[in-house]
Structures are given as C-alpha cells and as structure tokens.
Scaffold this active site. Structure first.
Site, PDB file in Angstrom:
ATOM      1  N   ASP A 121       0.217  -1.296   0.168  1.00  0.00           N
ATOM      2  CA  ASP A 121       0.162   0.048   0.262  1.00  0.00           C
ATOM      3  C   ASP A 121       0.471   1.634   0.128  1.00  0.00           C
ATOM      4  O   ASP A 121       2.306   1.480   0.451  1.00  0.00           O
ATOM      5  CB  ASP A 121      -1.294   0.078   1.307  1.00  0.00           C
TER       6      ASP A 121
ATOM      7  N   ASN B 264      -7.360  -2.322  14.597  1.00  0.00           N
ATOM      8  CA  ASN B 264      -8.479  -2.973  14.537  1.00  0.00           C
ATOM      9  C   ASN B 264      -8.731  -3.997  13.731  1.00  0.00           C
ATOM     10  O   ASN B 264     -10.148  -3.846  13.006  1.00  0.00           O
ATOM     11  CB  ASN B 264      -9.134  -1.999  13.522  1.00  0.00           C
TER      12      ASN B 264
ATOM     13  N   HIS C 264      -6.850  -4.686  10.859  1.00  0.00           N
ATOM     14  CA  HIS C 264      -6.629  -3.983   9.109  1.00  0.00           C
ATOM     15  C   HIS C 264      -5.197  -5.050   8.505  1.00  0.00           C
ATOM     16  O   HIS C 264      -4.620  -5.324   9.339  1.00  0.00           O
ATOM     17  CB  HIS C 264      -6.896  -2.533   8.786  1.00  0.00           C
TER      18      HIS C 264
ATOM     19  N   GLU D 159      -9.822  -1.351   5.800  1.00  0.00           N
ATOM     20  CA  GLU D 159     -10.210  -1.086   6.828  1.00  0.00           C
ATOM     21  C   GLU D 159     -11.739  -2.337   7.323  1.00  0.00           C
ATOM     22  O   GLU D 159     -12.012  -2.870   6.488  1.00  0.00           O
ATOM     23  CB  GLU D 159     -10.193   0.275   6.827  1.00  0.00           C
TER      24      GLU D 159
END
Ligand code: GLP
Length: 255
Positions: free
Chosen positions: A67, A136, A138, A143
């Site tokens: 990414d 979280n 991801h 996400e």
C-alpha cells in the site's frame, strides 16, 4: 494456520527472517509481497544482516508492496516509498526495476490499480506476502468492512488508523485520508502469508484474526481461509488467545 509465539520482538523478527530467507534460498527469483509499519522493521533488519553477513541474495527478487498513501510523493519522509528505501531497499541488492510500490501520486488511480494487479500476475503471482495487522484488524489498508474479495483500489482510512499513524506526522491534519492498497482478495492470492505482530496493542486483533469469527469487520480474520498462513507473534500479541491449543506458551501453537 500456524501460529508461532516468541518471547520477544527480536526473536519473532529472527524467526520471520528465517522463513523469508528459507523461501528465498529455495527460489532465488522469489516474488515477495512487502509490508510497512513498525512490525516488520525487525524482520527487514535481520534480512539486511543476512545479506551482509551471509550473502543472502535479493538480486533476482521481485517485490510488491501492499500500500501507499494517496497524495504523498515518494520523497516524502512518511511515504511508504521512503520507508521501504530507509528500512530495506537501500541496504540489500533488490534491483530497482523489480520493485513495485503503489504510486500515491498517480493521476488515474483506478487505471493504476488495474495495472498493479496485472503486474502481479505478469510476475507469476506473489510467492510470500509479509503482513502486519492494524489494531482494528486491518491488513494493508483494508479497513474493517472491506470486501473480503477486494482487489487493489483506493480506500478511505478510518479515524482509528489515521490516529494510530498520526504519531509519524506533525499534525493530525497532515495524515492522508486515502490510500491505495492491495485488496483482501489480492493478499489471499499470495501462495503463502507471513503475518508479524507484537505488543499488547495487537492482542485483540490477533485474537479476532486467529479465533474468529470470519468477518469483514476484521479483515485479518480472512487468513483463516488461507491454506498456508504463518503468524509469528510475541507473547503480548498472543496474550488474548484462548483456544485449548494455547499450551503454556509452547513455541508453536497449532497448524
Ligand atoms: C499501517 C499499514 C499496515 C500495517 C499497520 C500496522 O496501517 N498500512 O500495513 O500493518 O499500519 O502498523 P504497525 O506495524 O506500525 O503497528
């Protein structure tokens, strides 16, 4: 899924580097998927040491990074291009023409994302994908709520992720709101996955990833569906695992 628990970050980094170097020695033209974030820095440091001291050869390696932030030029010190040069590429002999990192400045993001997917296929697919995990759940910048079949695309970052990454920027407003990221489906197409995680802050994410349920609300839980996934974690990141297989911190939890 194989979960390997190590006592310390240094040990987990060495274990992860052993896995990468083992695959590389078997296949010198390995197609390696690479991750940013603080978690794999120890792995990169150990690979650099192996290159320097043991002649570990990256000259035939092709790499694809997961990414990149949208809007940051590759020279920006918080761009993932910069990160990869600083922590890995400047210290090993990967050929620049074989390095692929999403271009956060591309004018036509959708066309770029399609091209990136094509490039991965052109090189025969990713052999080994290194992954971190967000607190979280991801993976890359997929996400919670990301389609589990998603491909490389632009994603809006959650407040939690921007907040977590704001430690690297002067002000919250400077943290990019968008990123280009390989999709969950792209990651799952890798022949093998190697996820590294350390520290208490990752304990919930590791529990959700390993013990489920399988849900888009924890994209990392998709690795339960992968036929060759290895997680190398420290005790703190493994501390919330509850399954019977967790046996007084044996090195290998289950396969
Ligand atoms: C970023 C990256 C992820 C990484 C995550 C966790 O959001 N896009 O690929 O896994 O951060 O980073 P860290 O390892 O610093 O906790």
């Amino acid at each position: 899924m194989l979960v390997i628990v190590k006592d310390s970050y240094e040990e987990l980094s060495r274990e992860a580097a052993e896995i990468v170097s083992n695959r590389l020695r078997k296949k010198p033209n390995l197609v390696l998927g690479l991750a940013t974030g603080s978690s794999p820095i120890g792995l990169y440091t150990e690979l650099i040491r192996m290159h320097r001291d043991e002649g570990l050869d990256f000259s035939k390696v092709t790499s694809f990074n997961l990414d990149e932030y949208v809007g940051l030029p590759s020279t920006h010190d918080q761009s993932y291009h910069y990160f990869m040069r600083k922590h890995f590429f400047d210290h090993v002999n990967v050929q620049p023409r074989f390095i692929h990192i999403p271009n956060g400045m591309s004018k036509d993001v959708n066309a770029f994302c399609d091209w990136y997917e094509d490039q991965i296929l052109t090189f025969g697919g990713i052999d080994l994908q290194v992954l971190g995990v967000g607190s979280n759940g991801h993976i890359a910048f997929n996400e919670p709520g990301s389609s589990l079949g998603s491909r490389t695309r632009i994603k809006t970052l959650t407040f939690k992720t921007r907040d977590a990454n704001s430690r690297f920027f002067e002000k919250m407003e400077e943290v990019p709101k968008y990123a280009i990221t390989m999709g969950v489906g792209t990651i799952m197409d890798a022949k093998e996955i190697l996820l590294v995680a350390n520290g208490k802050g990752k304990a919930d994410a590791i529990k959700a990833a390993v013990e489920g349920p399988l849900t888009a609300m924890c994209p990392a839980s998709i690795i339960q569906m992968h036929k060759s996934a290895i997680l190398v974690v420290d005790k703190e990141a493994a501390s919330k695992l509850e399954g019977e297989y967790v046996d007084s911190w044996k090195t290998v939890i289950f396969d």
